[in-house]
Design an enzyme around this catalytic site. Sequence first.
Site, PDB file in Angstrom:
ATOM      1  N   CYS A  84      -8.966 -11.891  -8.265  1.00  0.00           N
ATOM      2  CA  CYS A  84      -9.432 -10.785  -9.068  1.00  0.00           C
ATOM      3  C   CYS A  84      -9.793 -11.660 -10.534  1.00  0.00           C
ATOM      4  O   CYS A  84     -10.660 -12.284 -10.798  1.00  0.00           O
ATOM      5  CB  CYS A  84      -8.346  -9.831  -9.114  1.00  0.00           C
ATOM      6  SG  CYS A  84      -9.042  -8.261  -9.917  1.00  0.00           S
ATOM      7  N   HIS A 175      -6.315  -8.562  -4.171  1.00  0.00           N
ATOM      8  CA  HIS A 175      -5.270  -9.257  -4.447  1.00  0.00           C
ATOM      9  C   HIS A 175      -4.183  -9.405  -3.317  1.00  0.00           C
ATOM     10  O   HIS A 175      -3.445  -8.449  -3.012  1.00  0.00           O
ATOM     11  CB  HIS A 175      -4.328  -8.183  -5.578  1.00  0.00           C
ATOM     12  CG  HIS A 175      -4.806  -7.954  -6.786  1.00  0.00           C
ATOM     13  ND1 HIS A 175      -4.536  -8.791  -7.856  1.00  0.00           N
ATOM     14  CD2 HIS A 175      -5.718  -7.095  -7.267  1.00  0.00           C
ATOM     15  CE1 HIS A 175      -4.969  -8.347  -9.023  1.00  0.00           C
ATOM     16  NE2 HIS A 175      -5.695  -7.603  -8.606  1.00  0.00           N
ATOM     17  N   GLU A 177      -1.875 -11.226  -3.005  1.00  0.00           N
ATOM     18  CA  GLU A 177      -0.467 -11.242  -3.328  1.00  0.00           C
ATOM     19  C   GLU A 177       0.267 -10.060  -3.487  1.00  0.00           C
ATOM     20  O   GLU A 177       1.610 -10.139  -3.575  1.00  0.00           O
ATOM     21  CB  GLU A 177      -0.344 -12.187  -4.761  1.00  0.00           C
ATOM     22  CG  GLU A 177      -0.775 -11.538  -6.017  1.00  0.00           C
ATOM     23  CD  GLU A 177      -2.051 -11.328  -6.016  1.00  0.00           C
ATOM     24  OE1 GLU A 177      -2.877 -11.520  -5.352  1.00  0.00           O
ATOM     25  OE2 GLU A 177      -2.568 -10.791  -7.188  1.00  0.00           O
TER      26      GLU A 177
END
Length: 197
Positions: A84, A175, A177
Amino acid sequence: MKAGVIAVQGDVAEHAAAVRNAATAHGESAEVVTIRDSGTVPDCDVLLMPGGESTTISRLIHREGIASEIRDHVADGKPILATCAGLIVCSRDAKDDRVDALGVVDVSVDRNAFGRQKDSFEAPVPVEGLAEPFHAVFIRAPVIDDVGDGVETLSTVDGRSVAVRDGPVVATSFHPELTDDPRVHDLAFFPDAEVVA
Ligand code: GLN
């Protein structure tokens, strides 16, 4: 494996957990360090560039002398996963004077192309190299609107590129993560492994 998370701003802890999980899945352990100053990047085998606010991240990595170390890391062929805002900072052109883009991924990006905060969304997206779609979280996400010759598009949404590989760098609009699924970290840091289920 020593993994450095660029920690001047953004979702650092989530990346630290995800790279640990990816390493464990390969029977390795990752020593994770957070990076706010120059001097640590050269010791790292892999780097993570988190999401956050690209203008802030860009300003701080240049001010702290980390930016040139990241360029050297890529020039040495060492992996980075950029997500991002990290993608925006790593691009060749962010079309925004407040972002001094590193040019380590040969793409241009359109910041916030997927809209403002209220337009954040989640969707399962097919990703090249993954057997099953990845549950992708998009938060004020950029779109990759121009891809250089050597760049492989790994994923698209509505025909728009949202994940790429450029040499040792994997960069995503979304994202990875923020889910428990380490497969994108895996793609970035264990590229020679078998297709991940
Ligand atoms: N839109 C933000 C930016 O331009 C990135 C958002 C994010 O990282 N989730 O920096």
